[in-house]
Design an enzyme around this catalytic site. Structure first.
Site, short mmCIF file in Angstrom:
data_model
loop_
_atom_site.label_atom_id
_atom_site.label_comp_id
_atom_site.label_asym_id
_atom_site.label_seq_id
_atom_site.Cartn_x
_atom_site.Cartn_y
_atom_site.Cartn_z
N SER A 152 -2.18 4.74 -7.59
CA SER A 152 -0.87 4.11 -7.58
C SER A 152 -0.32 4.12 -9.01
O SER A 152 -1.10 4.07 -9.97
CB SER A 152 -0.97 2.66 -7.12
OG SER A 152 0.24 1.96 -7.38
N TYR A 171 -4.89 -5.81 -7.90
CA TYR A 171 -4.66 -4.44 -7.40
C TYR A 171 -4.71 -3.41 -8.52
O TYR A 171 -5.38 -2.38 -8.41
CB TYR A 171 -3.30 -4.44 -6.73
CG TYR A 171 -2.83 -3.16 -6.11
CD1 TYR A 171 -3.37 -2.71 -4.91
CD2 TYR A 171 -1.81 -2.40 -6.70
CE1 TYR A 171 -2.91 -1.54 -4.31
CE2 TYR A 171 -1.35 -1.23 -6.10
CZ TYR A 171 -1.90 -0.82 -4.91
OH TYR A 171 -1.44 0.33 -4.32
N1 LIG Z 1 3.06 1.57 -0.09
C1 LIG Z 1 3.18 1.76 -1.42
O1 LIG Z 1 4.24 1.49 -2.03
C2 LIG Z 1 2.02 2.29 -2.19
C3 LIG Z 1 2.25 2.61 -3.54
C4 LIG Z 1 1.19 3.10 -4.28
C5 LIG Z 1 -0.04 3.30 -3.69
N2 LIG Z 1 -0.22 2.99 -2.37
C6 LIG Z 1 -1.55 3.20 -1.81
O2 LIG Z 1 -1.44 4.02 -0.66
C7 LIG Z 1 -2.56 3.76 0.18
C8 LIG Z 1 -2.06 3.53 1.60
O3 LIG Z 1 -1.30 2.34 1.62
P1 LIG Z 1 -0.04 2.13 2.55
O4 LIG Z 1 1.08 1.78 1.69
O5 LIG Z 1 0.09 3.26 3.49
O6 LIG Z 1 -0.46 0.78 3.28
P2 LIG Z 1 -0.99 0.46 4.73
O7 LIG Z 1 -0.01 0.94 5.74
O8 LIG Z 1 -1.33 -0.97 4.70
O9 LIG Z 1 -2.30 1.35 4.87
C9 LIG Z 1 -3.55 0.96 4.36
C10 LIG Z 1 -4.59 1.69 5.16
O10 LIG Z 1 -5.87 1.31 4.62
C11 LIG Z 1 -6.69 0.91 5.69
N3 LIG Z 1 -7.68 -0.05 5.26
C12 LIG Z 1 -7.48 -1.22 4.60
N4 LIG Z 1 -8.65 -1.87 4.44
C13 LIG Z 1 -9.60 -1.07 5.01
C14 LIG Z 1 -10.99 -1.19 5.19
N5 LIG Z 1 -11.66 -2.26 4.73
N6 LIG Z 1 -11.65 -0.20 5.81
C15 LIG Z 1 -10.98 0.88 6.28
N7 LIG Z 1 -9.67 1.05 6.15
C16 LIG Z 1 -8.98 0.08 5.52
C17 LIG Z 1 -5.72 0.31 6.69
O11 LIG Z 1 -6.27 0.31 8.00
P3 LIG Z 1 -6.96 -0.94 8.76
O12 LIG Z 1 -6.25 -2.17 8.35
O13 LIG Z 1 -6.79 -0.55 10.19
O14 LIG Z 1 -8.38 -0.92 8.32
C18 LIG Z 1 -4.58 1.30 6.62
O15 LIG Z 1 -4.85 2.41 7.43
C19 LIG Z 1 -3.28 2.54 -0.41
O16 LIG Z 1 -4.38 3.00 -1.17
C20 LIG Z 1 -2.24 1.95 -1.33
O17 LIG Z 1 -2.83 1.24 -2.38
C21 LIG Z 1 0.78 2.49 -1.61
#
Ligand SMILES: NC(=O)c1ccc[n+]([C@@H]2O[C@H](COP(=O)([O-])OP(=O)(O)OC[C@H]3O[C@@H](n4cnc5c(N)ncnc54)[C@H](OP(=O)(O)O)[C@@H]3O)[C@@H](O)[C@H]2O)c1
Length: 262
Positions: A149, A162
């Protein structure tokens, strides 16, 4: 002769017949990447805790999507899922996209929240790497991609739990690249700005250059097709974050305070 520099990784342009494992695929960016790869003809294994969400996505892609529910905090479960998938043939591409985010500031320090982020965002990645690395090295091929990120670039307000996990992932990916590229294994690091997903849904501030998960997935596929190491987007936002990254602290701290108002 091309004047462009050689790509840092073998470019991935054709996903047909490839096997990809997306960890963190039940929602948001991981789900969008899984669907994009399925539409490009890949066989895609999808993992996360929410097995129902994975099943409902896979039901629309019979024969091409494989559901492997797991919790990334459970190393044995990650290894077992890898074993099931690897038994069906080589895994060409692994994306660690699982992550959690809760705003936290030092005046409300919570060791529990700090460790929860570390266990999912960082140790979860280590569990996946532990499972996939021997086969990637033995084969001398394949690609491992970690989702970091821009919050890992430098310290940001609200990012006490985070940000450090994402900074650690950035360093980890850099070292993995140095160690693995000579073995034929591709390594990339995805650095998204703000993406509209459940992770950011609770943010109570305006998110500049917010993009859809589908647009994020497109940018990621374009980065893997270029053979990039670092894939950051949207550029109109990440370019500013990269500028902040190189400012001396004397300028960085007041600039962040001014921009965020925090
Ligand atoms: N959205 C943003 O603005 C943003 C910006 C920078 C980086 N990111 C990164 O992008 C990645 C995806 O995030 P997102 O924004 O798409 O959010 P999201 O929709 O909340 O997705 C997070 C994913 O991680 C899984 N997860 C969380 N805890 C887990 C666990 N203990 N075991 C297995 N799976 C787990 C969740 O599935 P379950 O809950 O079903 O386990 C979900 O599939 C993350 O690493 C986040 O830090 C996001």
């Amino acid at each position: 002769m091309s004047l462009l520099p050689a790509p840092l990784n073998p470019p991935i342009t054709d996903w047909r017949g490839k096997t990809a494992w997306i960890v963190g695929a039940s929602s948001g960016i991981g789900r969008a990447v899984a669907l994009a790869l399925l539409s490009r003809g890949a066989r895609v294994a999808v993992s996360a805790r929410n097995g129902d969400a994975l099943e409902s996505m896979a039901a629309r892609h019979p024969g091409a999507a494989i559901v492997l529910p797991l919790d990334v905090r459970d190393g044995a479960a990650v290894r077992a899922a890898h074993g099931l998938l690897a038994a069906q043939g080589p895994i060409d591409f692994v994306l660690f996209c699982a992550g959690t985010y809760e705003a936290l500031r030092a005046d409300a320090f919570s060791l529990e929240t700090m460790l929860a982020h570390q266990e999912i965002n960082y140790c979860g990645a280590l569990h996946v790497i532990d499972a996939v690395l021997p086969a990637l090295l033995a084969r001398g091929g394949g690609h491992l991609s970690l989702v970091g990120s821009v919050a890992g670039f430098r310290g940001l307000p609200q990012s006490l739990a985070y940000g450090p996990t994402k900074a650690a992932l950035t360093n980890l990916a850099e070292v993995l690249y140095l160690d693995l590229s000579g073995h034929g294994v591709g390594v990339s690091l995805v650095q998204p700005g703000f993406v509209d997903t459940p992770l950011t849904a609770g943010n109570d501030f305006a998110m500049p250059a917010l993009m859809t998960p589908e647009a994020a997935a497109d940018a990621m596929l374009a980065g893997w097709a270029r053979g990039a190491f670092e894939i950051h987007f949207p550029r109109r936002f990440t370019a500013w974050m990269k500028l902040l990254r190189v400012l001396p602290y004397r300028l960085y701290f007041p600039a962040v305070r001014r921009v965020t108002g925090l």
